[in-house]
Design a protein around this motif. Structure first.
Motif, PDB file in Angstrom:
ATOM      1  N   GLY A   1       0.839  -1.466   0.009  1.00  0.00           N
ATOM      2  CA  GLY A   1       0.012  -0.095   0.113  1.00  0.00           C
ATOM      3  C   GLY A   1       0.832   1.264  -0.051  1.00  0.00           C
ATOM      4  N   TRP A   2       2.029   1.185  -0.242  1.00  0.00           N
ATOM      5  CA  TRP A   2       2.892   2.262  -0.390  1.00  0.00           C
ATOM      6  C   TRP A   2       2.750   3.036  -1.644  1.00  0.00           C
ATOM      7  CZ3 TRP A   2       5.469   4.577   3.746  1.00  0.00           C
ATOM      8  CH2 TRP A   2       5.470   3.998   4.929  1.00  0.00           C
ATOM      9  N   PHE A   3       2.772   4.408  -1.593  1.00  0.00           N
ATOM     10  CA  PHE A   3       2.851   5.019  -2.999  1.00  0.00           C
ATOM     11  C   PHE A   3       4.404   5.870  -3.210  1.00  0.00           C
ATOM     12  CE2 PHE A   3       1.702   9.201  -5.298  1.00  0.00           C
ATOM     13  CZ  PHE A   3       1.937   8.681  -6.216  1.00  0.00           C
ATOM     14  N   PRO A   4       4.987   5.296  -4.198  1.00  0.00           N
ATOM     15  CA  PRO A   4       6.384   6.118  -4.489  1.00  0.00           C
ATOM     16  C   PRO A   4       5.948   7.281  -5.165  1.00  0.00           C
ATOM     17  CG  PRO A   4       6.108   4.132  -6.055  1.00  0.00           C
ATOM     18  CD  PRO A   4       4.668   4.435  -5.231  1.00  0.00           C
ATOM     19  N   THR A   5       6.165   8.465  -4.511  1.00  0.00           N
ATOM     20  CA  THR A   5       5.677   9.945  -4.946  1.00  0.00           C
ATOM     21  C   THR A   5       6.438  10.385  -6.258  1.00  0.00           C
ATOM     22  OG1 THR A   5       7.252  11.032  -3.689  1.00  0.00           O
ATOM     23  CG2 THR A   5       4.759  10.538  -2.629  1.00  0.00           C
ATOM     24  N   ARG A   6       7.649   9.614  -6.526  1.00  0.00           N
ATOM     25  CA  ARG A   6       8.611  10.293  -7.363  1.00  0.00           C
ATOM     26  C   ARG A   6       9.153  11.658  -7.040  1.00  0.00           C
ATOM     27  NH1 ARG A   6      11.033   6.913  -9.089  1.00  0.00           N
ATOM     28  NH2 ARG A   6      11.817   7.544 -10.791  1.00  0.00           N
ATOM     29  N   ASP A   7       8.692  11.969  -6.019  1.00  0.00           N
ATOM     30  CA  ASP A   7       9.584  13.400  -5.488  1.00  0.00           C
ATOM     31  C   ASP A   7      10.560  12.864  -4.368  1.00  0.00           C
ATOM     32  OD1 ASP A   7       8.105  15.214  -6.343  1.00  0.00           O
ATOM     33  OD2 ASP A   7       6.558  15.517  -4.628  1.00  0.00           O
ATOM     34  N   ALA A   8      11.747  13.572  -4.406  1.00  0.00           N
ATOM     35  CA  ALA A   8      12.990  13.402  -3.831  1.00  0.00           C
ATOM     36  C   ALA A   8      12.980  14.144  -2.714  1.00  0.00           C
ATOM     37  CB  ALA A   8      14.236  13.770  -4.583  1.00  0.00           C
ATOM     38  N   GLY A   9      13.461  13.693  -1.473  1.00  0.00           N
ATOM     39  CA  GLY A   9      13.465  14.619  -0.189  1.00  0.00           C
ATOM     40  C   GLY A   9      14.180  13.834   0.898  1.00  0.00           C
ATOM     41  N   TRP A  10      14.486  14.631   2.126  1.00  0.00           N
ATOM     42  CA  TRP A  10      14.963  13.909   3.104  1.00  0.00           C
ATOM     43  C   TRP A  10      14.318  14.389   4.534  1.00  0.00           C
ATOM     44  CZ3 TRP A  10      17.732  17.572   6.009  1.00  0.00           C
ATOM     45  CH2 TRP A  10      17.989  18.936   5.369  1.00  0.00           C
ATOM     46  N   LEU A  11      14.427  13.630   5.555  1.00  0.00           N
ATOM     47  CA  LEU A  11      14.110  14.204   6.699  1.00  0.00           C
ATOM     48  C   LEU A  11      15.183  14.630   7.726  1.00  0.00           C
ATOM     49  CD1 LEU A  11      11.894  10.936   7.303  1.00  0.00           C
ATOM     50  CD2 LEU A  11      10.656  13.135   6.922  1.00  0.00           C
ATOM     51  N   ASP A  12      15.088  15.578   8.523  1.00  0.00           N
ATOM     52  CA  ASP A  12      15.792  15.940   9.419  1.00  0.00           C
ATOM     53  C   ASP A  12      15.686  15.234  10.714  1.00  0.00           C
ATOM     54  OD1 ASP A  12      14.088  17.280  11.043  1.00  0.00           O
ATOM     55  OD2 ASP A  12      14.659  19.242  10.665  1.00  0.00           O
ATOM     56  N   GLY A  13      16.596  15.388  11.816  1.00  0.00           N
ATOM     57  CA  GLY A  13      16.590  14.496  13.170  1.00  0.00           C
ATOM     58  C   GLY A  13      15.373  14.768  13.825  1.00  0.00           C
ATOM     59  N   GLU A  14      14.368  15.936  13.560  1.00  0.00           N
ATOM     60  CA  GLU A  14      13.312  15.871  14.205  1.00  0.00           C
ATOM     61  C   GLU A  14      11.949  15.569  12.985  1.00  0.00           C
ATOM     62  OE1 GLU A  14      12.601  17.896  17.460  1.00  0.00           O
ATOM     63  OE2 GLU A  14      14.883  17.272  17.476  1.00  0.00           O
ATOM     64  N   GLY A  15      12.187  14.752  12.273  1.00  0.00           N
ATOM     65  CA  GLY A  15      11.288  14.526  11.350  1.00  0.00           C
ATOM     66  C   GLY A  15      10.495  15.528  10.354  1.00  0.00           C
ATOM     67  N   TYR A  16      11.400  16.548  10.329  1.00  0.00           N
ATOM     68  CA  TYR A  16      11.017  17.869   9.204  1.00  0.00           C
ATOM     69  C   TYR A  16      11.320  17.162   7.865  1.00  0.00           C
ATOM     70  CZ  TYR A  16       9.401  20.675  13.096  1.00  0.00           C
ATOM     71  OH  TYR A  16       8.755  21.280  14.117  1.00  0.00           O
ATOM     72  N   LEU A  17      10.386  17.045   7.039  1.00  0.00           N
ATOM     73  CA  LEU A  17      10.625  16.882   5.571  1.00  0.00           C
ATOM     74  C   LEU A  17      11.044  18.159   4.729  1.00  0.00           C
ATOM     75  CD1 LEU A  17      10.206  14.700   3.250  1.00  0.00           C
ATOM     76  CD2 LEU A  17       7.762  15.562   3.091  1.00  0.00           C
ATOM     77  N   PHE A  18      12.128  17.654   3.927  1.00  0.00           N
ATOM     78  CA  PHE A  18      12.589  18.658   2.892  1.00  0.00           C
ATOM     79  C   PHE A  18      12.596  18.086   1.468  1.00  0.00           C
ATOM     80  CE2 PHE A  18      14.579  21.907   5.883  1.00  0.00           C
ATOM     81  CZ  PHE A  18      14.743  21.422   6.874  1.00  0.00           C
ATOM     82  N   LEU A  19      12.016  18.832   0.763  1.00  0.00           N
ATOM     83  CA  LEU A  19      11.849  18.501  -0.745  1.00  0.00           C
ATOM     84  C   LEU A  19      13.191  18.654  -1.497  1.00  0.00           C
ATOM     85  CD1 LEU A  19       8.207  19.493  -1.642  1.00  0.00           C
ATOM     86  CD2 LEU A  19       9.024  17.498  -0.538  1.00  0.00           C
ATOM     87  N   ALA A  20      13.524  17.851  -2.198  1.00  0.00           N
ATOM     88  CA  ALA A  20      14.849  17.904  -3.146  1.00  0.00           C
ATOM     89  C   ALA A  20      14.373  17.494  -4.568  1.00  0.00           C
ATOM     90  CB  ALA A  20      15.811  16.957  -2.561  1.00  0.00           C
ATOM     91  N   GLY A  21      13.524  18.221  -5.166  1.00  0.00           N
ATOM     92  CA  GLY A  21      13.062  17.914  -6.597  1.00  0.00           C
ATOM     93  C   GLY A  21      12.189  16.673  -7.081  1.00  0.00           C
ATOM     94  N   ARG A  22      12.068  16.501  -8.219  1.00  0.00           N
ATOM     95  CA  ARG A  22      11.615  15.291  -8.524  1.00  0.00           C
ATOM     96  C   ARG A  22      12.571  14.014  -8.650  1.00  0.00           C
ATOM     97  NH1 ARG A  22       6.678  14.128  -8.243  1.00  0.00           N
ATOM     98  NH2 ARG A  22       6.313  12.910 -10.103  1.00  0.00           N
ATOM     99  N   ALA A  23      12.193  12.855  -8.434  1.00  0.00           N
ATOM    100  CA  ALA A  23      13.261  11.813  -8.577  1.00  0.00           C
ATOM    101  C   ALA A  23      13.379  11.553 -10.143  1.00  0.00           C
ATOM    102  CB  ALA A  23      12.670  10.457  -8.271  1.00  0.00           C
ATOM    103  N   ASP A  24      12.455  11.981 -11.186  1.00  0.00           N
ATOM    104  CA  ASP A  24      12.865  11.962 -12.342  1.00  0.00           C
ATOM    105  C   ASP A  24      13.819  13.039 -12.864  1.00  0.00           C
ATOM    106  OD1 ASP A  24      10.850   9.704 -12.936  1.00  0.00           O
ATOM    107  OD2 ASP A  24       9.572  11.156 -12.212  1.00  0.00           O
ATOM    108  N   ASP A  25      13.985  13.989 -12.205  1.00  0.00           N
ATOM    109  CA  ASP A  25      14.859  15.162 -12.731  1.00  0.00           C
ATOM    110  C   ASP A  25      16.425  14.872 -12.262  1.00  0.00           C
ATOM    111  OD1 ASP A  25      12.896  16.418 -13.499  1.00  0.00           O
ATOM    112  OD2 ASP A  25      12.505  17.338 -11.508  1.00  0.00           O
ATOM    113  N   VAL A  26      16.637  13.762 -11.525  1.00  0.00           N
ATOM    114  CA  VAL A  26      18.169  13.544 -11.458  1.00  0.00           C
ATOM    115  C   VAL A  26      18.573  13.201 -12.621  1.00  0.00           C
ATOM    116  CG1 VAL A  26      19.416  11.698 -10.314  1.00  0.00           C
ATOM    117  CG2 VAL A  26      17.626  12.333  -8.957  1.00  0.00           C
TER     118      VAL A  26
END
Lengths: 499, 96
Positions: free
Chosen positions: A373-398
């Protein structure tokens, strides 16, 4: 659970409360329900497979959304800004549809594929006249409520399907019924064919706010409507906020003292813009919402206190959160995964995966959910130590250069740090040697000259690595964005491919 | 009891919509709920008379059932004698 229940409940709770203001006409919740039922009768009797809207925002969008839900027919709002050939292709994919809006254009584009054509005025009049009760066709809400064609920034538009259960789960999880006071008003200026436009209508109806609907965004009209309706809440995309603030900085100062909350999303918010907004509206709550069409809108948000705390903090980690999209909703599971689908720890960049009842991850063509049931968003990103989400473009744009993955954002950030550069994009360009290499497009600040190619190459070599150094450089007057502020990378790639 | 099923109280005005269902009998005001209201209303049991609130989602302890109150009334919802409680939703800032 059919989403028409949201309007039914609002009308039951307070039929005389004003639910919608559009083009000077005021509709009570009772009137909206009655006309939506009329619309449902029209849709059902038409025998059409879809209800399509090709129009700016108006009461017709509200009646079509809820009427289609009652009739058990998917509602498909179309992007009227599409070029003729693209729009014609989409019209062909939803035939035969009960079409509302720009009848002349549909006739010109589509010849005769069996659509039933209705101008906005004719449709609204007919819906109001077709009184009577209708048995809700799909009370369980297992069917498709809304079909939205994705904007196709990377590939051909996909038909994303949102079932009643997805949308209802999103609304129940995020909105308290009738939580608005009779004086609360929300200004909706996002187009009807965008998921944010659908979510704004559903949320506002369930909260029982008065919806002040702007047919199409324009900053002066926005400011005027916000003042005249005493607007308390709104949602904007960053480009709208930039244009509103630009007009205010030019001296247009209507009374916005009632504006308690501004939510934004749909594109990257420039740091200087949100900082300017926090100064300009010191008493307004800002919320950054991140979501996708396929997730029924918002899945993560950065709330008002988090904005102010980040804005006022001296701690660089805390301050950086102003550029994050906050934390996932309590009803959403979110993971960052590597290319093999393995979860990554905090701080590492990967693809954003989400799971939850509001997540459809379903297209007309295929289902994108994995077995769990997981959806791969194709968005790239990372979480910081407190669980805040940072976006880093589209996975397809790599950009994949000789097997090395390069994120456009790392190059773009370096370029944007140059004092003469106003905007920048990095894309993949074909390379005989590496498969792909880096191409960059830059825009100079007003009254400045763009740096020479060698200077740009040296800047990137010095700050990053030699693999990031662009093979191709283009200086443009402006980068191509769509009307929601999304950068159209495929157009930049095409520019390099063709020249 | 499938999602989308509407249940009406025999003892008060309460109506609920099933969001998540299970094979259980839901009572309101101490009387079984059904698709339609009975001709003669049931007596409201004083032990199940805290009232329901429109827009609240009621759940049982075990999490088998979730019912959305679409019409308020004087009775309380219950399953096997257990009074259902409104689901505590975290208050979120409006994001649209």
């Amino acid at each position: 659970m059919n989403i028409s229940l949201l309007l039914q409940m609002a009308a039951d709770a307070d039929p005389d409360r004003v639910g919608l203001v559009c083009d000077g006409r005021r509709w009570t919740y009772g009137e909206l329900l009655k006309a939506s039922k009329g619309a449902a009768v029209l849709f059902r009797d038409s025998g059409c497979s879809h209800v399509g809207l090709l129009d700016e925002s108006s009461e017709a969008a509200v009646l079509a959304l809820f009427g289609a839900a009652m009739a058990g027919i998917p509602y498909v709002p179309l992007n009227y800004r599409l070029a003729d050939p693209d729009l014609a292709a989409l019209l062909g994919r939803i035939a035969p549809a009960f079409m509302i809006g720009d009848v002349e254009r549909i006739q010109r584009l589509d010849g005769d594929s069996g659509h039933r054509l209705n101008t906005r005025a004719d449709f609204v009049a007919a819906a109001e006249a077709a009184a009577g009760d209708i048995e809700v066709a799909d009370e369980a809400g297992e069917g498709i409520a809304v079909q939205i064609f994705t904007s196709g920034t990377t590939s051909a538009p996909k038909a994303a399907l949102l079932r009643h259960a997805n949308l209802a789960s999103y609304i129940f999880g995020t909105v308290e019924f009738c939580s608005a006071s009779p004086d609360d008003a929300v200004l909706v200026s996002v187009p009807p064919y965008h998921i944010a436009g659908i979510a704004a209508l559903l949320s506002s109806v369930y909260a029982m706010r008065r919806i002040a609907l702007l047919p199409a965004f324009e900053p002066d009209a926005w400011l005027s409507l916000a003042a005249s309706e005493g607007v308390t809440n709104t949602f904007v995309v960053p480009t709208m906020l930039a244009r509103i603030i630009a007009r205010m900085d030019e001296g247009l100062k209507p009374d916005l003292s009632g504006l308690r909350a501004i939510a934004y999303g749909g594109g990257k918010m420039p740091l200087e813009l949100i900082e300017r907004a926090l100064q300009l509206f010191p008493d307004t709550d800002f919320t950054n919402a991140y979501g996708l069409t396929e997730t029924s809108s918002t899945i993560a948000l950065l709330g008002p206190q988090e904005h102010r705390a980040a804005f006022e903090s001296d701690d660089p980690d805390a301050r950086a959160r102003l550029a994050s999209v906050g934390r996932p909703l309590p009803t959403i599971e979110l993971e960052i995964r590597d290319e093999e689908g393995r979860p990554l720890p905090a701080g590492e960049r990967g693809e954003i995966y989400v799971r939850g009842e509001q997540v459809s991850g379903e297209y007309r063509e295929r289902k994108a959910l994995d077995a769990d049931g997981w959806f791969p968003t194709r968005d790239a990103g990372w979480l910081d130590g407190e669980g805040y989400l940072f976006l880093a473009g589209r996975a397809d744009d790599v950009i994949v250069r000789g097997g090395e993955n390069i994120s456009p954002s790392e190059i773009e950030e370096v370029l944007l740090g140059h004092p003469a550069i106003a905007d920048a994009a990095a894309v993949a360009v074909p390379s005989a040697e590496w498969g792909e290499a880096v191409g960059i497009a830059v825009v100079a600040r007003p009254e400045q000259v763009a740096p020479a190619e060698d200077e740009l190459r040296e800047l990137i070599r010095a700050r990053l690595r030699s693999s990031r150094v662009p093979e191709r450089v283009a200086v443009l007057d402006v980068l191509p964005y769509n009307e929601m502020g999304k950068l159209l990378r495929r157009e930049i790639r095409a520019l390099f491919a063709n020249g | 009891m499938k999602p989308g099923t509407r249940l009406k109280s025999a003892a008060c005005d309460t109506e609920v919509m099933v969001i998540r269902g299970a094979d259980v009998a839901v009572m309101c005001g101490g009387a079984p709920m059904g698709d339609a209201k009975p001709d003669a209303p049931a007596e409201l049991d004083a032990g199940f008379a805290e009232g329901t609130q429109m827009g609240k989602r009621y759940v049982d302890e075990a999490g088998r059932v979730e019912l959305l109150c679409v019409k308020a009334g004087k009775g309380s919802l219950s399953i096997d004698g257990e009074v259902l409680r409104p689901k505590e939703a975290k208050t979120l800032p409006s994001s649209d």
